[in-house]
Design a protein around this motif. Structure first.
Motif, PDB file in Angstrom:
ATOM      1  N   MET B   1      43.755  35.415  47.460  1.00  0.00           N
ATOM      2  CA  MET B   1      44.626  36.833  47.569  1.00  0.00           C
ATOM      3  C   MET B   1      45.128  36.830  48.827  1.00  0.00           C
ATOM      4  SD  MET B   1      44.873  39.634  45.787  1.00  0.00           S
ATOM      5  CE  MET B   1      46.334  40.362  46.312  1.00  0.00           C
ATOM      6  N   LYS B   2      46.143  37.520  48.390  1.00  0.00           N
ATOM      7  CA  LYS B   2      46.790  36.777  50.096  1.00  0.00           C
ATOM      8  C   LYS B   2      47.040  38.588  50.277  1.00  0.00           C
ATOM      9  CE  LYS B   2      51.425  35.492  51.162  1.00  0.00           C
ATOM     10  NZ  LYS B   2      53.137  35.212  50.742  1.00  0.00           N
ATOM     11  N   ARG B   3      46.617  39.127  51.272  1.00  0.00           N
ATOM     12  CA  ARG B   3      47.096  40.178  51.932  1.00  0.00           C
ATOM     13  C   ARG B   3      47.772  40.234  53.509  1.00  0.00           C
ATOM     14  NH1 ARG B   3      41.019  40.198  50.719  1.00  0.00           N
ATOM     15  NH2 ARG B   3      40.765  41.430  49.153  1.00  0.00           N
ATOM     16  N   GLU B   7      45.788  45.769  55.278  1.00  0.00           N
ATOM     17  CA  GLU B   7      44.681  45.326  54.584  1.00  0.00           C
ATOM     18  C   GLU B   7      43.695  44.952  54.805  1.00  0.00           C
ATOM     19  OE1 GLU B   7      44.918  45.168  49.486  1.00  0.00           O
ATOM     20  OE2 GLU B   7      45.847  43.737  50.473  1.00  0.00           O
ATOM     21  N   THR B   8      44.262  43.805  55.998  1.00  0.00           N
ATOM     22  CA  THR B   8      42.111  43.253  56.218  1.00  0.00           C
ATOM     23  C   THR B   8      42.246  43.927  57.159  1.00  0.00           C
ATOM     24  OG1 THR B   8      44.554  41.302  56.806  1.00  0.00           O
ATOM     25  CG2 THR B   8      42.350  41.034  57.518  1.00  0.00           C
ATOM     26  N   GLU B   9      42.638  44.495  58.117  1.00  0.00           N
ATOM     27  CA  GLU B   9      41.555  45.565  58.822  1.00  0.00           C
ATOM     28  C   GLU B   9      41.211  46.756  58.201  1.00  0.00           C
ATOM     29  OE1 GLU B   9      41.565  45.760  62.264  1.00  0.00           O
ATOM     30  OE2 GLU B   9      42.883  43.850  61.605  1.00  0.00           O
ATOM     31  N   SER B  11      39.746  45.736  55.295  1.00  0.00           N
ATOM     32  CA  SER B  11      38.481  45.121  54.678  1.00  0.00           C
ATOM     33  C   SER B  11      37.679  45.454  55.559  1.00  0.00           C
ATOM     34  CB  SER B  11      38.869  44.544  53.936  1.00  0.00           C
ATOM     35  OG  SER B  11      38.342  43.242  53.812  1.00  0.00           O
ATOM     36  N   ALA B  12      38.047  44.599  56.650  1.00  0.00           N
ATOM     37  CA  ALA B  12      37.246  44.401  57.826  1.00  0.00           C
ATOM     38  C   ALA B  12      36.658  45.862  58.279  1.00  0.00           C
ATOM     39  CB  ALA B  12      37.395  43.673  58.554  1.00  0.00           C
ATOM     40  N   ARG B  14      35.758  48.648  56.744  1.00  0.00           N
ATOM     41  CA  ARG B  14      35.033  48.729  55.598  1.00  0.00           C
ATOM     42  C   ARG B  14      33.878  48.139  55.651  1.00  0.00           C
ATOM     43  NH1 ARG B  14      37.300  50.246  49.966  1.00  0.00           N
ATOM     44  NH2 ARG B  14      39.608  51.438  49.690  1.00  0.00           N
ATOM     45  N   ILE B  15      34.050  46.967  55.539  1.00  0.00           N
ATOM     46  CA  ILE B  15      32.727  46.156  55.748  1.00  0.00           C
ATOM     47  C   ILE B  15      31.816  46.307  56.549  1.00  0.00           C
ATOM     48  CG2 ILE B  15      31.629  43.537  55.895  1.00  0.00           C
ATOM     49  CD1 ILE B  15      34.019  42.757  54.095  1.00  0.00           C
TER      50      ILE B  15
END
Lengths: 379, 654
Positions: B1-3, B7-9, B11-12, B14-15
């Motif tokens: 999935m392209k992000r 959005e990548t930031e 995601s990281a 949150r994780i």
């Protein structure tokens, strides 16, 4: 991120990848396994046979698999997720019909030279599939009920199959491990709160209604639960083993009774001393220092995994690494709690230490994934 | 999935946040695990260490060697025998049936025992040794050892068991041991852990039983390490127990052997006592049995045999009873010395006073007969004892009264339980007015006195009591019987006693009369006298009625003993001491339903006394010439039963 997005200059290639391995993890794994060889040598009464040689060969094989997997880019593994899960699920269904039965449970597929335990394969496949799913799913849909139902089905299908084998230990590992990835992926905490509250409510209801006319379970089922939760009620069966395990562990004291000097394991008071209960021998012979030391080594492995995951921008890689860490954690936490009498006996081995080929290989494959994620980190 | 990068930031981020939460939870769980380890391994370590030791160590008992029993000359009466037992383990044997088949080809094994062993091998743990054959010979052990490669799991083990080398001779003195039973455990208050050992041997009767505490010794212990299945891995240490104390009896095994041989065929008892110190030299009872059969486990058939299950109760001869102390009999005329002494001491009669015997005496309206219906004529003390006139005693007993007679009887040892370490020692009955009131609830009658005066009626005495009475008359001292000379080398109190305080003149007259019984031509035991001057015997016959009157099928009274059924015949008794001048031994003989004392009992007493005085077979010269031929025959007959008993080691340490 997809293959195309990787900036090749940031990712090592060829044998340079070896330098980018997570070496602390490699050393820690080797140290823990070494501890395992030592204990297997001891419980065999000071002999390489029947366990140490075989275990060392598997460790060597596992190490090779881990290194090869580490060399393969992480996106390859992401693309394999669905295939792997499907394969594992098919094998689990096959086990239902043509599996080999041992000790009253049907877990193995006879593959000629070796036996395969599809439930072990599923432990990794499920982590990969869930990580891939949440990598694919847009962030804003993560907590939508419909998109939560999908991973729940992914978990429930193998969990049901494994439970029917029956293999409660692996079921717990699958459900808890899957739930943990959902949690890590950012599913709203209210869902977890609901599930936990619901679970607590159900357990309370089951026990509160006991003895009343509208009790939920049959009397014999309650009694079974009683012995499961408190084995000392069955002093000659399960209770005998757990009592002897506790005696072995407690009698170790601070420094232990000395290597190969543990009377409980030497004189066969311990059950399954080379597999699920090997920790008691270790604790008996090396005492609190040895037992706590092993716990620390495990803790460090978890710590390095988490560090690797949080520094990884790739969502799949990060989730897989954490999933491996959680599974690994569940292994040793359940095993230790079990032999110390904190949890019921469910048959979970002590990772990397207990004798057993499947478990060792699965763990090394899991660490191969983790290493692959680490090596191919976007930098 | 392209992000996108944003959005990548996200995601990281949150994780990472969730990973921190999960990591903290994991740390918490590890904290709990660590704390649990600490609590178990540090705080409760001692408790668990102790539990581990308890698991590991079993304490086993080592049974001590039981004390030996010797006779006066150091001859072993009860020994500990080492014997071999062949055992086998299932795990060692592998193919149990095959190995058993091979074993039974080279060693004779009782089929019953073999079947038992097969069954036991099936049910017991694989490593538990099961006894296949007991008490096997050394040759068998050698054969098993030589064939060891073909007999895996088969081991010859050394065991220890009681054995009675004197066999049946000592059964009524030493008794026997047997495996402790639940009944024993319920009956005795004994906390000795040895009793918990399966099949541990304890004394069941007689000396073995009464001196159990001394003979048993105390247990040793060994600590062994066992594994979870209970298999002994190694011995950690051992502490030997104390062997039981050796016991030396006063009995002479050779004399005892003679007594049993002489009594053989009769239902009889004989007691020989040293009058100077009360030592029991011989104390035999017939019939007897072999005590060894009880140690090895008696068969049902033999047990029924010994209990006379198949025999008419009227003919029971009670081989298991020691009649010397357990049998009580009306003493008959042997009691007359008591009546006479009581009367003389009381002064109601003088030795020279004569009383006329017309064959009977009327007491109120009851007529009491003398055994000689025609009457003895004028009787003084000497004649009345010599000829055993009854009427004389009917008369004097009424003058002196039962209470004084009973007091004299008790003084001479009757009615008293002489507590030898034997089982079920009876006290007999020395009746007086109080006794009758308490025991029968009736008043004493003159007729009772008359009956008692000649040792009939209520009077009941054991052969041992009669021997004591005779010894006391012979010495004038309160001699007490003694059976145990020493325990563990410690000399036991002597039986020699103080003077009874009787008038020496009266005693002398009684003794003179007893001498005449045996040596005067009109004496009732003249035919059984001793010819040897040095060893002349003084005695008294007795014939005691078992039942009042027996009639034959025509209603006539049967008077001749030989015509009566065995169990209705009179008991024959004889008491004596010798040498008459300087008494050494007193003897009492009772032959159940033997008929007249002078015929059935006196010859036995004479033979036994001579045997004791000569310390072996007496020369024929010791007998009157008339009976020498008959005695020679008898000696030849008995010689098959006389064993050559050599004096043992000198155990006289006291």
């Amino acid at each position: 991120m997809s293959y195309l997005e990787y900036q090749v200059k940031y990712v090592p290639s060829g044998f340079r990848k070896l330098l980018h391995l997570n070496w602390p993890i490699v050393f820690l794994i080797t140290a823990v396994s070494g501890f395992g060889f030592l204990m297997l040598y001891s419980v065999a009464g000071g002999s390489m046979d029947p366990w140490v040689t075989a275990q060392a060969q598997r460790f060597g094989l596992g190490m090779a698999i881990m290194l090869i997997m580490a060399m393969i880019p992480i996106w390859f593994w992401r693309n394999m997720a669905v295939v792997g899960y499907a394969l594992a699920l098919i094998l689990l269904v096959l086990v239902e019909f043509i599996g080999v039965e041992r000790n009253g449970s049907q877990r193995w597929l006879d593959l000629g030279p070796m036996d395969l335990q599809p439930s072990e394969l599923m432990k990794i496949s499920l982590i990969m599939l869930l990580a891939a799913y949440y990598d694919w799913l847009p962030l804003n849909k993560v907590s939508k009920p419909l998109w939560i139902l999908v991973p729940l089905l992914f978990i429930a299908a193998p969990a049901y199959l494994v439970l029917s084998q029956p293999d409660l230990g692996t079921t717990i590992l699958l459900v808890t491990g899957g739930g943990a990835i959902m949690f890590l992926a950012g599913v709203h905490w209210a869902y977890f709160a609901t599930v936990i509250a619901g679970g607590v409510g159900l357990v309370t209801a089951v026990f509160q209604t006991r003895g009343t006319p509208w009790q939920i379970l049959q009397d014999y089922q309650y009694r079974r639960i009683d012995t499961f939760l408190d084995p000392t009620q069955d002093p000659l069966g399960a209770g005998y083993h757990i009592t002897q395990a506790k005696i072995a562990l407690g009698s170790g004291g601070w420094t232990g009774r000395g290597y190969m000097q543990g009377t409980q394991s030497r004189l066969n008071f311990l059950p399954e001393k080379e597999t699920d209960f090997i920790f008691t021998t270790l604790a008996e012979e090396f005492g609190f220092i040895g037992a706590f030391g092993l716990l620390m080594l495990y803790g460090l492995i978890i710590l390095f995994c988490i560090l690797s995951a949080v520094t990884n921008k790739d969502r799949f890689a990060s989730l897989v690494t954490l999933g491996v860490a959680v599974t690994f954690f569940l292994f040793f936490a359940v095993n230790m709690a079990m032999v110390m009498g904190l949890a019921p006996v469910v048959g979970v081995p002590l990772p990397l230490v207990s004798y057993g080929g499947s478990a060792m290989l699965v763990l090394m494959v899991a660490f191969g994934l983790m290493q692959s994620a680490h090596v191919h980190k976007p930098r | 999935m392209k992000r996108g990068p944003k959005e990548t930031e996200e995601s990281a981020r949150r994780i990472s946040r969730r990973a921190m939460l999960l990591g903290t939870a994991q740390l918490g769980v590890m904290g709990i695990l660590g704390a649990r380890m600490g609590s178990m391994q540090v705080e409760q370590a001692d408790t668990f260490r102790m539990l581990a030791e308890e698991n590991r160590i079993n304490i086993g008992l080592i049974p001590p060697a039981r004390g030996l029993i010797y006779d006066i000359n150091g001859v072993v009466l009860a020994d500990n025998e080492q014997h071999y037992t062949i055992t086998m383990t299932r795990e060692g044997a592998g193919d149990v049936d095959e190995v058993l088949a091979r074993l039974s080809r080279i060693v004779a094994i009782d089929p019953e025992q073999l079947e038992k062993a097969r069954e036991e091998l099936r049910v017991r743990s694989a490593f538990v040794p099961v006894t296949v054959a007991q008490r096997v010979s050394w040759e068998d052990v050698a054969r098993v050892t030589v064939n060891a490669p073909a007999l895996p799991g088969v081991v010859a083990e050394l065991g220890r068991s009681r054995i009675y080398p004197q066999g049946a001779d000592m059964a009524h003195v030493v008794g026997y041991v047997g495996p402790v039973s639940d009944y024993d455990l319920s009956r005795i208050d004994d906390q000795d852990p040895l009793l918990q050992i399966p099949r541990f041997q304890i004394g069941k009767t007689m000396v073995e039983n009464r001196l159990e505490q001394e003979l048993r010794g105390s247990a040793g212990t060994k600590r062994v390490e066992v594994n979870a299945a209970g298999r002994v891995m190694r011995e950690l240490d051992r502490q030997e127990g104390l062997p039981g104390a050796d016991v030396q009896l006063t009995v002479d095994a050779r004399l005892q052997n003679y007594i049993q041989a002489r009594l053989d065929g009769e239902s009889a008892a004989a007691v020989v006592m040293d009058v100077t110190n009360g030592d029991i030299k011989g104390i035999g009872s017939a019939p007897t049995y072999d005590p060894n059969v009880f140690v090895q486990g008696i068969s049902v058939a033999l047990w029924d045999d010994l209990n006379e299950r198949e025999i008419d109760p009227k003919l029971h001869r009670r081989p298991l009873a020691a009649k010397t102390v357990q049998g009580t009999y009306p003493p008959g005329s042997t009691f007359k010395m008591v009546t006479a002494l009581a009367a003389l001491e009381d002064g109601v009669v003088t030795a020279d006073e004569t009383i006329r015997c017309v064959g009977h005496s009327d007491v109120f309206d009851v007529r009491f007969h003398c055994w000689k219906r025609s009457g003895h004529g004028n009787m003084n003390l000497n004649e009345s004892l010599k000829q055993s006139c009854d009427v004389y005693y009917y008369d004097i007993s009424q003058r002196v009264g039962i209470d004084k007679i009973a007091a004299m009887g008790r003084k001479l040892g009757l009615g008293e339980r002489h507590d030898l370490p034997m089982s079920a020692v009876r006290s007999g009955i020395m009746p007086d007015k109080t006794w009758k009131r308490e025991a029968r609830g009736e008043e004493w009658r003159v007729g009772d006195t008359v009956n008692a005066s000649i040792g009939q009626g209520y009077v009941a005495t054991s052969p041992l009591q009669l021997a004591v009475m005779t010894a006391r008359i012979a010495t004038g001292n309160a001699v007490n019987p003694r059976l145990v000379k020493s325990i563990d080398g410690v000399e036991q109190p002597s039986g020699a006693g103080e003077s009874l305080g009787l008038n020496e003149n009266n005693l002398r007259r009684i003794r003179r009369a007893m001498f005449d019984v045996s040596n005067h031509s009109r004496g009732t035991a003249y035919r059984s006298r001793i010819a040897e001057e040095r060893f002349k015997m003084a005695g008294k016959t007795g014939t005691s009625q078992v039942r009042a009157i027996v009639r034959d099928e025509n209603g006539r009274v049967i008077t001749r003993n030989e015509d009566l059924p065995w169990n209705a015949r009179d008991h024959a008794l004889y008491v004596a001491y010798a040498p008459a001048e300087n008494p050494k031994y007193a003897v009492a003989v009772v032959v159940e339903h033997g008929g007249g004392g002078s015929v059935a009992a006196a010859p036995i007493a004479r033979d036994v006394l001579l045997q004791a005085l000569y310390d072996g077979t007496p020369p024929l010269d010791a007998y009157p010439s008339a009976v020498r031929g008959q005695i020679a025959d008898q000696q030849r007959r008995l010689s098959t039963m006389i064993r050559d008993i050599q004096p043992g080691r000198d155990t006289d340490q006291a």
